[in-house]
Design a protein around this motif. Structure first.
Motif, PDB file in Angstrom:
ATOM      1  N   GLY A 173      18.058  -1.110  15.756  1.00 50.59           N
ATOM      2  CA  GLY A 173      17.909  -0.087  14.728  1.00 50.59           C
ATOM      3  C   GLY A 173      16.519  -0.169  14.132  1.00 50.59           C
ATOM      4  O   GLY A 173      15.553  -0.426  14.849  1.00 50.59           O
ATOM      5  N   ILE A 174      16.447   0.023  12.808  1.00 52.11           N
ATOM      6  CA  ILE A 174      15.128   0.088  12.174  1.00 52.11           C
ATOM      7  C   ILE A 174      14.557  -1.309  11.964  1.00 52.11           C
ATOM      8  O   ILE A 174      15.201  -2.177  11.386  1.00 52.11           O
ATOM      9  CB  ILE A 174      15.230   0.846  10.838  1.00 52.11           C
ATOM     10  N   HIS A 175      13.346  -1.519  12.440  1.00 54.37           N
ATOM     11  CA  HIS A 175      12.701  -2.817  12.410  1.00 54.37           C
ATOM     12  C   HIS A 175      11.357  -2.679  11.697  1.00 54.37           C
ATOM     13  O   HIS A 175      10.565  -1.800  12.038  1.00 54.37           O
ATOM     14  CB  HIS A 175      12.486  -3.291  13.851  1.00 54.37           C
ATOM     15  N   ALA A 176      11.122  -3.540  10.703  1.00 52.88           N
ATOM     16  CA  ALA A 176       9.808  -3.542  10.040  1.00 52.88           C
ATOM     17  C   ALA A 176       8.917  -4.512  10.798  1.00 52.88           C
ATOM     18  O   ALA A 176       9.266  -5.679  10.976  1.00 52.88           O
ATOM     19  CB  ALA A 176       9.957  -3.970   8.577  1.00 52.88           C
ATOM     20  N   GLU A 177       7.768  -4.030  11.241  1.00 55.56           N
ATOM     21  CA  GLU A 177       6.923  -4.875  12.075  1.00 55.56           C
ATOM     22  C   GLU A 177       5.447  -4.624  11.791  1.00 55.56           C
ATOM     23  O   GLU A 177       5.069  -3.597  11.243  1.00 55.56           O
ATOM     24  CB  GLU A 177       7.236  -4.637  13.560  1.00 55.56           C
ATOM     25  N   ARG A 178       4.652  -5.627  12.149  1.00 55.80           N
ATOM     26  CA  ARG A 178       3.210  -5.516  11.939  1.00 55.80           C
ATOM     27  C   ARG A 178       2.545  -4.963  13.202  1.00 55.80           C
ATOM     28  O   ARG A 178       2.938  -5.288  14.318  1.00 55.80           O
ATOM     29  CB  ARG A 178       2.610  -6.898  11.634  1.00 55.80           C
ATOM     30  N   TRP A 179       1.550  -4.124  12.986  1.00 56.81           N
ATOM     31  CA  TRP A 179       0.733  -3.640  14.088  1.00 56.81           C
ATOM     32  C   TRP A 179      -0.721  -3.755  13.660  1.00 56.81           C
ATOM     33  O   TRP A 179      -1.038  -3.779  12.479  1.00 56.81           O
ATOM     34  CB  TRP A 179       1.066  -2.174  14.410  1.00 56.81           C
ATOM     35  N   ARG A 180      -1.598  -3.831  14.636  1.00 56.99           N
ATOM     36  CA  ARG A 180      -3.017  -3.835  14.328  1.00 56.99           C
ATOM     37  C   ARG A 180      -3.705  -2.770  15.161  1.00 56.99           C
ATOM     38  O   ARG A 180      -3.469  -2.676  16.370  1.00 56.99           O
ATOM     39  CB  ARG A 180      -3.623  -5.207  14.647  1.00 56.99           C
ATOM     40  N   HIS A 181      -4.502  -1.959  14.490  1.00 57.17           N
ATOM     41  CA  HIS A 181      -5.258  -0.919  15.204  1.00 57.17           C
ATOM     42  C   HIS A 181      -6.508  -1.582  15.800  1.00 57.17           C
ATOM     43  O   HIS A 181      -7.629  -1.376  15.332  1.00 57.17           O
ATOM     44  CB  HIS A 181      -5.629   0.207  14.232  1.00 57.17           C
ATOM     45  N   ALA A 182      -6.268  -2.354  16.864  1.00 58.42           N
ATOM     46  CA  ALA A 182      -7.308  -3.243  17.392  1.00 58.42           C
ATOM     47  C   ALA A 182      -8.523  -2.461  17.900  1.00 58.42           C
ATOM     48  O   ALA A 182      -9.658  -2.835  17.623  1.00 58.42           O
ATOM     49  CB  ALA A 182      -6.724  -4.090  18.518  1.00 58.42           C
ATOM     50  N   ALA A 228       4.888  -1.091  10.042  1.00 58.31           N
ATOM     51  CA  ALA A 228       5.547   0.113  10.541  1.00 58.31           C
ATOM     52  C   ALA A 228       7.051  -0.101  10.538  1.00 58.31           C
ATOM     53  O   ALA A 228       7.528  -1.229  10.701  1.00 58.31           O
ATOM     54  CB  ALA A 228       5.062   0.430  11.950  1.00 58.31           C
ATOM     55  N   LEU A 229       7.787   0.980  10.318  1.00 58.68           N
ATOM     56  CA  LEU A 229       9.226   0.958  10.568  1.00 58.68           C
ATOM     57  C   LEU A 229       9.445   1.693  11.882  1.00 58.68           C
ATOM     58  O   LEU A 229       9.083   2.853  12.018  1.00 58.68           O
ATOM     59  CB  LEU A 229       9.999   1.660   9.443  1.00 58.68           C
ATOM     60  N   ARG A 230       9.999   0.967  12.850  1.00 58.40           N
ATOM     61  CA  ARG A 230      10.221   1.538  14.176  1.00 58.40           C
ATOM     62  C   ARG A 230      11.678   1.363  14.532  1.00 58.40           C
ATOM     63  O   ARG A 230      12.293   0.341  14.217  1.00 58.40           O
ATOM     64  CB  ARG A 230       9.338   0.830  15.204  1.00 58.40           C
ATOM     65  N   HIS A 231      12.239   2.372  15.172  1.00 60.04           N
ATOM     66  CA  HIS A 231      13.622   2.266  15.627  1.00 60.04           C
ATOM     67  C   HIS A 231      13.619   1.604  16.998  1.00 60.04           C
ATOM     68  O   HIS A 231      12.989   2.111  17.927  1.00 60.04           O
ATOM     69  CB  HIS A 231      14.259   3.655  15.689  1.00 60.04           C
ATOM     70  N   THR A 232      14.289   0.468  17.111  1.00 64.57           N
ATOM     71  CA  THR A 232      14.171  -0.299  18.350  1.00 64.57           C
ATOM     72  C   THR A 232      14.953   0.310  19.511  1.00 64.57           C
ATOM     73  O   THR A 232      14.792  -0.122  20.648  1.00 64.57           O
ATOM     74  CB  THR A 232      14.652  -1.753  18.147  1.00 64.57           C
ATOM     75  N   VAL A 233      15.810   1.301  19.228  1.00 65.67           N
ATOM     76  CA  VAL A 233      16.533   1.945  20.321  1.00 65.67           C
ATOM     77  C   VAL A 233      15.741   3.146  20.844  1.00 65.67           C
ATOM     78  O   VAL A 233      15.487   3.282  22.037  1.00 65.67           O
ATOM     79  CB  VAL A 233      17.941   2.384  19.870  1.00 65.67           C
ATOM     80  N   SER A 234      15.312   3.998  19.918  1.00 70.69           N
ATOM     81  CA  SER A 234      14.602   5.213  20.336  1.00 70.69           C
ATOM     82  C   SER A 234      13.098   4.983  20.472  1.00 70.69           C
ATOM     83  O   SER A 234      12.395   5.828  21.008  1.00 70.69           O
ATOM     84  CB  SER A 234      14.852   6.335  19.331  1.00 70.69           C
TER      85      SER A 234
END
Lengths: 93, 188
Positions: A51-60, A69-75
């Motif tokens: 479902g919804i996962h809060a995760e870190r991203w870097r615009h490398a 980011a909040l990303r849905h791990t299924v879709s």
């Protein structure tokens, strides 16, 4: 290609980004005061939700900044991105 | 230490040219400065440069031969001729502990890519949407071209400034040549 909305630069192709693991994990202020279980939890235990996962991203290959980011791990849909330091937005699944 | 002359990173490399469609010109020797500064110190830094440092993401500001490219919320790339004394002026304008200035002149090599086929050739390696509605004239950003990290700056509708790490110059020239061959075939 997936577009990821960088909170600074706007929507950009996913290959400009690198993944940074689960967000909102606070390192214990005094690791020496942790018992093995608490320290192990901090190092290894992750929520790994379906479902919804809060995760870190870097615009490398862009502004170079980390963001969350909040990303849905299924879709694999990015629901929202927000700057480091901002609280996790409330979003219904 | 001996002051060695800088080797031209594009020397000996075949840069594609398509008459009426595409022109690639090595940018030549330039001074490049990586400037990091906080919001409170932008006015004196801009004054030292003689321009207003852009704070809108992905925008470039120019003044004469100097340009400041927004690369991040507190990061700019300053492009200027190699004999410009601005480096010392700028270094003196940075408040202690609230910024940094690094001379990266030798780290990168640049091309000017222009012509009606410029976006098509760039998009062979760069995933950015280069439609002028999205990446307008005056916009700049760090992005990628194939396997190389680049800085791309749209100076005019069909003119791009292309900065790449100097050890990637041969790679970039090869990638752009292959893309130009395809563009030429498509144009007939």
């Amino acid at each position: 290609m997936l577009l990821i909305p960088c909170p600074y630069c706007g929507p950009r192709p996913e290959i400009e980004f690198s993944y940074g693991g689960e967000a909102h994990l606070a390192r214990p202020r005094d690791p020496a005061a942790c018992d093995d279980a608490a320290w192990g939890d901090f190092l290894y235990a992750r929520t790994n939700p379906k479902g919804i996962h809060a995760e870190r991203w870097r615009h490398a290959h862009g502004c170079g900044r980390f963001f969350n980011a909040l990303r849905h791990t299924v879709s694999d849909q990015f629901l929202i991105t927000y700057r480091i330091g901002a609280p996790r937005p409330e979003i219904a699944a | 230490m001996a002051d060695l002359p800088r080797a031209d990173p594009w020397r000996g490399l075949a840069l594609p040219q398509l008459p009426g469609l595409l022109t690639l010109t090595p940018h030549g020797d330039a001074a490049r400065l990586s400037l990091r500064g906080e919001a409170a110190s932008l006015a004196p830094l801009g004054a030292a440069l003689g321009l207003v440092l852009p704070t809108t993401p992905c925008r470039a500001a120019t003044s004469g031969t100097r340009a400041a490219l927004w690369l991040g919320p507190d990061e700019w790339l300053i492009l200027t001729p190699p004999d410009d004394p601005v480096r010392d002026t700028l270094a003196a304008a940075i408040p202690a502990g609230a910024g940094a200035l690094v001379d990266i002149s030798h780290r990168q090599a640049a091309l000017t890519i222009s012509g009606p086929a410029a976006t098509e050739v760039l998009n062979a390696g760069c995933p950015l949407d280069l439609d002028p509605c999205v990446f307008a004239v005056g916009m700049c950003t760090r992005t990628i071209c194939g396997k190389a990290s680049i800085v791309l700056w749209r100076q005019a509708m069909e003119t791009f400034h292309f900065e790449v790490g100097r050890s990637f110059a041969a790679y970039a020239a090869g990638l752009l040549s292959a893309a130009a061959r395809l563009a030429a075939r498509r144009a007939g």
